[in-house]
Design a protein around this motif. Structure first.
Motif, PDB file in Angstrom:
ATOM      1  N   TRP A 199      79.937  70.902 -43.755  1.00  0.00           N
ATOM      2  CA  TRP A 199      79.168  70.636 -42.541  1.00  0.00           C
ATOM      3  C   TRP A 199      80.041  70.535 -41.296  1.00  0.00           C
ATOM      4  O   TRP A 199      79.596  70.876 -40.194  1.00  0.00           O
ATOM      5  CB  TRP A 199      78.349  69.356 -42.708  1.00  0.00           C
ATOM      6  CG  TRP A 199      77.208  69.545 -43.658  1.00  0.00           C
ATOM      7  CD1 TRP A 199      77.145  69.205 -44.967  1.00  0.00           C
ATOM      8  CD2 TRP A 199      75.963  70.200 -43.366  1.00  0.00           C
ATOM      9  NE1 TRP A 199      75.948  69.575 -45.530  1.00  0.00           N
ATOM     10  CE2 TRP A 199      75.195  70.185 -44.560  1.00  0.00           C
ATOM     11  CE3 TRP A 199      75.421  70.789 -42.220  1.00  0.00           C
ATOM     12  CZ2 TRP A 199      73.923  70.742 -44.627  1.00  0.00           C
ATOM     13  CZ3 TRP A 199      74.140  71.332 -42.285  1.00  0.00           C
ATOM     14  CH2 TRP A 199      73.413  71.314 -43.475  1.00  0.00           C
ATOM     15  N   LEU A 203      78.957  72.740 -38.074  1.00  0.00           N
ATOM     16  CA  LEU A 203      78.547  72.140 -36.802  1.00  0.00           C
ATOM     17  C   LEU A 203      79.541  72.401 -35.685  1.00  0.00           C
ATOM     18  O   LEU A 203      79.185  72.331 -34.506  1.00  0.00           O
ATOM     19  CB  LEU A 203      78.342  70.634 -36.993  1.00  0.00           C
ATOM     20  CG  LEU A 203      77.235  70.249 -37.986  1.00  0.00           C
ATOM     21  CD1 LEU A 203      77.173  68.742 -38.167  1.00  0.00           C
ATOM     22  CD2 LEU A 203      75.883  70.791 -37.520  1.00  0.00           C
ATOM     23  N   LEU A 269      74.056  79.393 -43.368  1.00  0.00           N
ATOM     24  CA  LEU A 269      74.654  78.064 -43.510  1.00  0.00           C
ATOM     25  C   LEU A 269      75.847  78.089 -44.465  1.00  0.00           C
ATOM     26  O   LEU A 269      76.910  77.531 -44.170  1.00  0.00           O
ATOM     27  CB  LEU A 269      73.591  77.094 -44.022  1.00  0.00           C
ATOM     28  CG  LEU A 269      73.955  75.611 -44.094  1.00  0.00           C
ATOM     29  CD1 LEU A 269      74.220  75.067 -42.705  1.00  0.00           C
ATOM     30  CD2 LEU A 269      72.824  74.833 -44.764  1.00  0.00           C
TER      31      LEU A 269
END
Length: 488
Positions: A199, A203, A269
Motif C-alpha cells: 500500500w 498510495l 492495484l
C-alpha cells in the motif's frame, strides 16, 4: 402457432441457425443480458488489462479505477444499444448486417468479426490451459510438458464445445448460475490478493498524464466492450419485442461493468505495488504466486470457470458468424469447426510463441479498428429506423431485397472501408520487440493516445451519414411483423 424448430430449452441442442426468430418463439427478459455479460467478464483476463494501465500507461490507482469505470461501463452500454437490433430483427448481429452492407458487402465485416472471435477464444483457451497445468502441478506434482499442455487445451475445448454446442437456452441458464458460483470464488480470491498489496507504494505513486487516462479508456474499451459489440444481438434475438430497449442497455452496462471494474482495478492495484503481473509470460502463475498455498486450487478453479464462461459465448457467436459467411452446415458443426481452429491457436501461443502480452495487446489494437468502423456505420443505420425483412436476410441471391448494387450497399461499404483507413492512419500495433504496423499519423496526439479505433468509429458514422441521405434506409422493407413466419 407453428411448432418450434429451435429446441431452445435447457439441455437440448438448439437447431436454429441464423434465420430470424419469429415472435411466437420469443421469450426471456432483459435481466438475461445482465447475466450474459457478467459471465463473459468474470475471467482473470481483466487483471492483465488493469496491470497494463499502470505498467505501460503510467497511471496511478485512482486514475486506473476511473479508466476502468468509463471504459467498461461505457463500452458495454454501446454493446447493449447495438443488441437492440437483435430484439428487433430476431437474427444474429452479422446476419442483420446484411441489410446494411448488402449480401456481398457484408462479407468483409463478417470475416473481421469472425477473426475477432477466434482471437479472443485463443487467448481464453491458452489462459485456461495454464490454469489446468498449474492445478495438475499442485495436486499431483505433474510438470508441464508438451503432451500435458495438449491435454489441458483439449479438456477446456471439450467443455466449451459442450456448452456452446447445446446452444442459446443452455448458455442463458449456465450464465446465471455459474456467474454466482464463480463470482463468489473470484471475490474470495480478490480479497486475498488485496492483502498482498504494497500500500505504501500504491498510495505514493504519482498521477500519470491526462493523455494516459484518455489512452487507457480507449484501451479498456477496445479490450472489453468493443470486442463484443458485434455479438450483442446474438444473445438478444430470442427476447420479446416489447422489452424496453433502455432496460437492455442498462443490463448490459452493469452486467459487464461490475466485474470489469473490480478486476481491472485489482489488476492495477497489484501492479502499482509490484510489476510482476504486467511482465509475466504466464499471468495465471503470476497471480497464483501472490496467494497462500492453500488458496491455489480454489483460485485456479475460479480462473478456469471464468474463462469458460467467456469462451462459450464467443464460440457460440463464432459459429453463427461462420454460417453467415456462407458455411453450409448445421450450427453445431460450425461450432465444432471453430473449436478446432481454437485448438490450433492455443498450440501456437503455448508451444511456439515466446510472448503472451505482446500478441494480446497487438491483437486488440488492430482488430478494434475495423470493428469500430462497423459499429459507426451500423449505429447510424439503426438510428435511422432500420427494419428487417426476414426473407431478404436469408436470400443471398440476386432476388434478395438486400442485394442492392451487385450485392453491395455502396454507402455502407465505402464508409466502412474509409473508416478503416482513417483509423489505421493513427494506429500503432507493436509488441515489446517488434512493430507490426505503424500509421503515418501514429505519432500525433490521437495516435499516441491510442484513439485510432475512435477515429474509425467516428469516420464510419460520418461517412455513412453523409453518403446515404435517406432518412429511413429500409423504409420499403417488409415490416417487422413479417418475422412471424420466419424460421423456415
Amino acid at each position: 402457432m407453428s411448432v418450434s424448430k429451435t429446441n431452445d430449452r435447457v439441455g437440448a441442442v438448439e437447431t436454429r441457425g441464423i434465420e430470424p426468430v419469429p415472435d411466437h418463439e420469443r421469450h426471456g427478459h432483459a435481466g438475461q443480458m445482465f447475466w450474459t455479460w457478467f459471465a463473459a467478464n468474470i475471467s482473470i483476463l481483466g487483471l492483465p488489462l488493469g496491470a497494463t494501465l499502470v505498467a505501460f500507461r503510467g497511471l496511478n490507482i485512482w486514475q486506473a479505477v476511473l479508466v476502468a469505470l468509463v471504459g467498461s461501463f461505457g463500452s458495454f452500454a454501446l454493446v447493449g444499444a447495438l443488441s437492440l437490433a437483435g430484439k428487433k430483427g430476431g437474427a444474429p448481429a452479422l446476419t442483420l448486417s446484411r441489410a446494411v452492407f448488402g449480401q456481398r458487402g457484408n462479407a468483409g465485416p463478417t470475416l473481421v468479426s469472425w477473426l475477432s472471435r477466434i482471437g479472443w477464444e485463443t487467448i481464453s483457451t491458452t489462459t485456461a490451459a495454464y490454469a489446468l497445468l498449474a492445478m495438475l502441478d499442485i495436486a499431483f506434482g505433474l510438470d508441464r510438458n508438451t503432451v500435458l499442455t495438449l491435454l489441458c487445451l483439449l479438456v477446456f475445448i471439450a467443455c466449451t464445445l459442450l456448452i456452446s454446442g447445446l446452444g442459446h437456452a443452455t448458455i442463458m441458464w449456465i450464465n446465471k448460475w455459474a456467474t454466482v458460483v464463480f463470482g463468489v470464488l473470484n471475490l474470495i480470491v480478490m480479497g486475498f490478493l488485496v492483502a498482498t498489496v504494497d500500500w505504501s507504494r500504491v498510495l505514493d505513486a504519482p498521477a500519470g498524464a491526462t493523455s494516459g487516462v484518455i489512452a487507457g479508456i480507449g484501451f479498456i474499451a477496445a479490450g472489453t466492450g468493443i470486442g463484443w459489440a458485434n455479438a450483442g444481438a446474438d444473445y438478444a434475438r430470442y427476447l420479446p419485442r416489447e422489452i424496453a430497449g433502455s432496460r437492455l442497455i442498462v443490463a448490459s452496462a452493469f452486467g459487464a461493468g461490475i466485474p470489469l471494474l473490480l478486476l481491472i482495478s485489482l489488476g492495477s492495484l497489484l501492479t502499482a505495488g509490484d510489476a510482476t503481473l504486467a511482465t509475466s509470460s504466464d499471468p495465471v502463475a503470476a497471480i497464483n504466486e501472490m496467494l497462500p498455498s492453500w488458496m491455489a486450487i480454489p483460485y485456479l478453479v475460479a480462473a478456469f470457470g471464468g474463462l469458460l464462461m467467456s469462451n462459450h459465448l464467443s464460440t457460440y457467436s463464432a459459429g453463427l458468424t461462420m454460417i453467415t459467411l456462407g458455411l453450409r452446415v448445421p450450427r453445431v458443426w460450425a461450432v465444432a469447426l471453430d473449436v478446432v481452429l481454437m485448438f490450433a491457436g492455443g498450440i501456437y501461443l503455448m508451444l511456439i510463441a515466446d510472448d503472451f502480452y505482446g500478441p494480446f495487446s497487438t491483437f486488440l489494437t488492430l482488430l478494434a479498428v475495423p470493428i469500430s468502423a462497423w459499429i459507426g456505420v451500423v449505429a447510424v443505420d439503426s438510428l435511422r429506423g432500420r427494419s428487417y425483412d426476414a426473407e431478404a436476410l436469408m436470400d443471398t441471391g440476386r432476388t434478395s431485397r438486400y442485394w442492392y448494387s451487385g450485392g453491395f450497399r455502396l454507402p455502407a461499404v465505402i464508409g466502412w472501408a474509409a473508416a478503416i483507413v482513417a483509423g489505421l492512419l493513427f494506429t500503432t500495433a507493436a509488441t515489446s520487440t517488434d512493430v507490426w504496423f505503424e500509421g503515418p499519423f501514429a505519432d500525433t496526439w490521437a495516435g499516441t493516445n491510442g484513439l485510432g479505433w475512435a477515429i474509425a468509429m467516428a469516420t464510419g458514422a460520418a461517412s455513412y451519414a453523409l453518403t446515404d441521405r435517406a432518412a429511413r434506409p429500409d423504409a420499403q422493407a417488409t415490416p417487422e411483423p413479417a418475422l412471424q413466419g420466419a424460421g423456415r
